[in-house]
Design a protein around this motif. Structure first.
Motif, short mmCIF file in Angstrom:
data_model
loop_
_atom_site.label_atom_id
_atom_site.label_comp_id
_atom_site.label_asym_id
_atom_site.label_seq_id
_atom_site.Cartn_x
_atom_site.Cartn_y
_atom_site.Cartn_z
N GLY A 151 -5.95 11.93 6.09
CA GLY A 151 -4.68 11.70 5.41
C GLY A 151 -4.38 12.69 4.31
N SER A 152 -5.41 13.24 3.69
CA SER A 152 -5.20 14.21 2.60
C SER A 152 -4.83 15.59 3.10
N GLY A 153 -5.03 15.82 4.39
CA GLY A 153 -4.82 17.16 4.94
C GLY A 153 -6.05 18.04 4.88
N TRP A 154 -7.12 17.53 4.23
CA TRP A 154 -8.32 18.35 4.09
C TRP A 154 -8.98 18.66 5.43
N LEU A 155 -8.93 17.73 6.37
CA LEU A 155 -9.58 17.97 7.65
C LEU A 155 -8.95 19.17 8.35
N ASP A 156 -7.64 19.20 8.43
CA ASP A 156 -6.97 20.35 9.05
C ASP A 156 -7.16 21.61 8.23
N ARG A 157 -7.14 21.45 6.92
CA ARG A 157 -7.30 22.62 6.05
C ARG A 157 -8.67 23.28 6.25
N LEU A 158 -9.71 22.47 6.35
CA LEU A 158 -11.05 23.01 6.57
C LEU A 158 -11.17 23.65 7.94
N LEU A 159 -10.66 22.98 8.96
CA LEU A 159 -10.74 23.53 10.32
C LEU A 159 -9.97 24.84 10.41
N ASP A 160 -8.81 24.91 9.79
CA ASP A 160 -8.02 26.14 9.81
C ASP A 160 -8.75 27.30 9.12
N LEU A 218 -14.78 26.53 -8.89
CA LEU A 218 -15.40 25.23 -8.63
C LEU A 218 -14.88 24.16 -9.59
N ALA A 219 -13.74 24.42 -10.20
CA ALA A 219 -13.18 23.47 -11.16
C ALA A 219 -11.73 23.13 -10.87
N GLU A 220 -11.10 23.83 -9.94
CA GLU A 220 -9.69 23.62 -9.64
C GLU A 220 -9.52 22.39 -8.74
N ARG A 221 -8.70 21.43 -9.19
CA ARG A 221 -8.51 20.18 -8.46
C ARG A 221 -8.18 20.43 -6.99
N SER A 222 -7.28 21.35 -6.72
CA SER A 222 -6.83 21.58 -5.35
C SER A 222 -7.90 22.18 -4.46
N GLU A 223 -9.00 22.66 -5.06
CA GLU A 223 -10.06 23.31 -4.30
C GLU A 223 -11.30 22.45 -4.15
N VAL A 224 -11.49 21.45 -5.01
CA VAL A 224 -12.76 20.72 -4.99
C VAL A 224 -12.63 19.21 -4.90
N GLU A 225 -11.40 18.67 -4.89
CA GLU A 225 -11.28 17.22 -4.92
C GLU A 225 -10.72 16.64 -3.62
N LEU A 226 -11.43 15.66 -3.10
CA LEU A 226 -10.98 14.80 -2.00
C LEU A 226 -10.86 13.41 -2.60
N MET A 227 -9.67 12.82 -2.56
CA MET A 227 -9.43 11.57 -3.28
C MET A 227 -9.69 10.35 -2.40
N MET A 278 0.84 -1.20 0.00
CA MET A 278 0.00 0.00 0.00
C MET A 278 0.87 1.25 0.00
N ARG A 279 1.96 1.24 0.77
CA ARG A 279 2.86 2.39 0.76
C ARG A 279 3.50 2.56 -0.61
N ALA A 280 3.89 1.45 -1.21
CA ALA A 280 4.52 1.52 -2.53
C ALA A 280 3.58 2.12 -3.57
N ALA A 281 2.27 1.92 -3.36
CA ALA A 281 1.29 2.46 -4.29
C ALA A 281 0.89 3.89 -3.94
N GLY A 282 1.48 4.44 -2.87
CA GLY A 282 1.20 5.82 -2.50
C GLY A 282 -0.05 6.00 -1.67
N VAL A 283 -0.56 4.93 -1.06
CA VAL A 283 -1.75 5.05 -0.23
C VAL A 283 -1.38 5.78 1.07
N MET A 284 -2.24 6.71 1.48
CA MET A 284 -1.95 7.54 2.65
C MET A 284 -1.97 6.71 3.94
N GLU A 285 -1.18 7.15 4.92
CA GLU A 285 -1.01 6.39 6.16
C GLU A 285 -2.34 6.21 6.92
N ALA A 286 -3.22 7.20 6.89
CA ALA A 286 -4.50 7.07 7.58
C ALA A 286 -5.32 5.92 7.00
N ALA A 287 -5.26 5.75 5.68
CA ALA A 287 -5.99 4.67 5.04
C ALA A 287 -5.34 3.32 5.33
#
Length: 446
Positions: free
Chosen positions: A181-190, A133-142, A1-10
């Motif tokens: 793992g994506s950082g979105w949780l902290d990003r939203l709270l901040d 509403l189209a920028e990957r960094s602003e609208v996507e949670l993977m 999973m690490r080799a495939a780039g899966v985040m540590e939380a997952a």
């Protein structure tokens, strides 16, 4: 999973489930351990209008990881058209734009995409949505991926001809490790975002509602599930219950029901509420709960038995370890549920659902909201099409009759509805070989 780039939380979430599998935990929830959920609160939807301050603290998350392959679609399911030239994605974007313009609050929107849906989704947004509403960094949670498990050896399954088939989605319970793992949780709270409303992108009845948002905020509950009354059509859907040992609410899916308890599971009078898969989260409380669990939310493990190549039933038998998003209700002290009208649950799982949605039984307003016509009094028409109409392309030849007065419609064979066909009550159309044209008129004939 690490080799495939899966985040540590997952990876942590997968480890939790894999260890349960190795302990031979069944994941089953016995009827004797439950009590029915009763007397849930109801909220009068739409009352009071939106509070701009609450909206500014809210993110809308749409689960958007599914392909429409079962309906013959080769891309993300949310690109199905509700009206000519108007897709599910277009309506979701229209809803958020309308909220931003009418309230002045920067309510956020995230799509939880999978590897299979990311490019389709972002490509469509780039062509049809405003830049913000189209920028990957602003609208996507993977969404993450997890290895399929060889059912005999409990080792990672292999498929040399198609290595991509060695992986599977981990279920929508992956929302929680993905946010962390994506950082979105902290990003939203901040950014001061405190509340999240999460629903399926194919459920156009699930829109952000001012009364529900206000009720959830005032309740100070960490988690809220939207449920609605079960009908005979929902006998196999996951239901809400209360655990006898500690009184907490929990979600039981049919895959978690022992065979001997199936009759009780399907008793819609005993277990009267089913999960609409629309939930509300307090993000600060979610972070606290994740920290308590070392980054893992201990969701019940679901065993999903498949073959490594789903198109080849003779290929290696595998177990896919999955979790359900709604199952998190049992992980939070003080979690609650609210009963909502059936109109907030309008998923498109079949071409019959899509035909109903495209008919005059539903209205689409300028804000992107899809509503049952008021004359239907909250009762969607039930449309069943045969296997000859299981793919979306078949609907073009079928035509769209008026269903505003329809209770149920059954179609078998090569039927063609002319313009002006009106279905009243219950009607069935069938034919043998060849095409049967249904001329304009009211059916069934009286």
């Amino acid at each position: 999973m690490r080799a495939a780039g899966v985040m540590e939380a997952a990876i942590g979430a997968f480890r939790h489930n894999y260890e349960a599998l190795c302990r031979d935990e069944s994941g089953l929830i016995a009827e004797e351990s439950l009590e029915p959920a009763t007397e849930l609160p109801q909220v009068e939807l739409g009352e009071g209008g939106f509070d701009p301050e609450l909206l500014a603290q809210t993110v809308v998350i749409k689960l958007n990881g599914g392909l429409g392959t079962s309906m013959g679609l080769e891309k993300v399911k949310s690109l199905l058209e509700v009206r000519p030239g108007v897709t599910f994605l277009d309506l979701i974007v229209r809803q958020i734009r309308s909220l931003r313009e009418s309230t002045g609050s920067p309510v956020r929107l995230l799509f939880m995409n999978s590897f299979a849906t990311s490019d389709d989704t972002l490509g469509h947004l780039a062509d049809h949505a405003p830049v913000e509403l189209a920028e990957r960094s602003e609208v996507e949670l993977m969404q993450n991926q997890a290895p399929k498990i060889d059912a005999e050896t409990l080792m990672p399954a292999t498929c040399e001809a198609h290595p991509e088939l060695e992986w599977c989605p981990p279920g929508h319970g992956d929302l929680y490790p993905a946010l962390l793992g994506s950082g979105w949780l902290d990003r939203l709270l901040d950014a001061g975002v405190k509340y999240a409303f999460v629903s399926n992108s194919d459920n156009l009845g699930a829109v952000l509602d001012p009364a529900l948002l206000r009720w959830f905020a005032e309740s100070e509950a960490p988690f809220m599930m939207e449920v609605t009354r079960r009908t005979p059509a929902d006998r196999k859907g996951g239901h809400l219950a209360r655990r006898r040992s500690d009184g907490r609410l929990l979600l039981r899916e049919v895959a978690q029901c022992p065979d001997e308890d199936l009759d009780s599971f399907q008793d819609i009078e005993r277990h009267r509420y089913f999960n609409t898969n629309s939930i509300w989260l307090r993000l600060d409380r979610l972070k606290e709960r994740l920290e308590q669990g070392g980054g893992v939310l201990p969701l019940p493990m679901i065993r999903n038995r498949k073959t490594v190549d789903p198109r080849d039933k003779a290929s290696t038998a595998v177990i896919q370890l999955e979790t359900a998003m709604g199952a998190a209700i049992e992980c939070f002290e003080g979690a609650t549920a609210v009963e909502v009208p059936r109109s907030r649950f309008a998923p498109v799982k079949t071409t019959g659902d899509l035909l109903a949605l495209r008919s005059d039984a539903y209205q689409v307003d300028d804000r992107g909201t899809v509503l049952l016509d008021p004359r239907r009094e909250g009762r969607p028409p039930v449309v069943k099409l045969d296997d000859g109409h299981k793919f979306v392309d078949s609907l073009d030849a079928l035509g769209v009759p008026s269903l505003i007065g329809c209770d149920s419609l059954v179609v078998e064979g090569d039927i063609r509805f002319a313009d002006g066909v009106v279905i009243q009550g219950s009607a069935e159309f069938s034919t043998g070989e060849g095409v049967k044209e249904i001329p304009a008129g009211v059916y069934p004939k009286r």
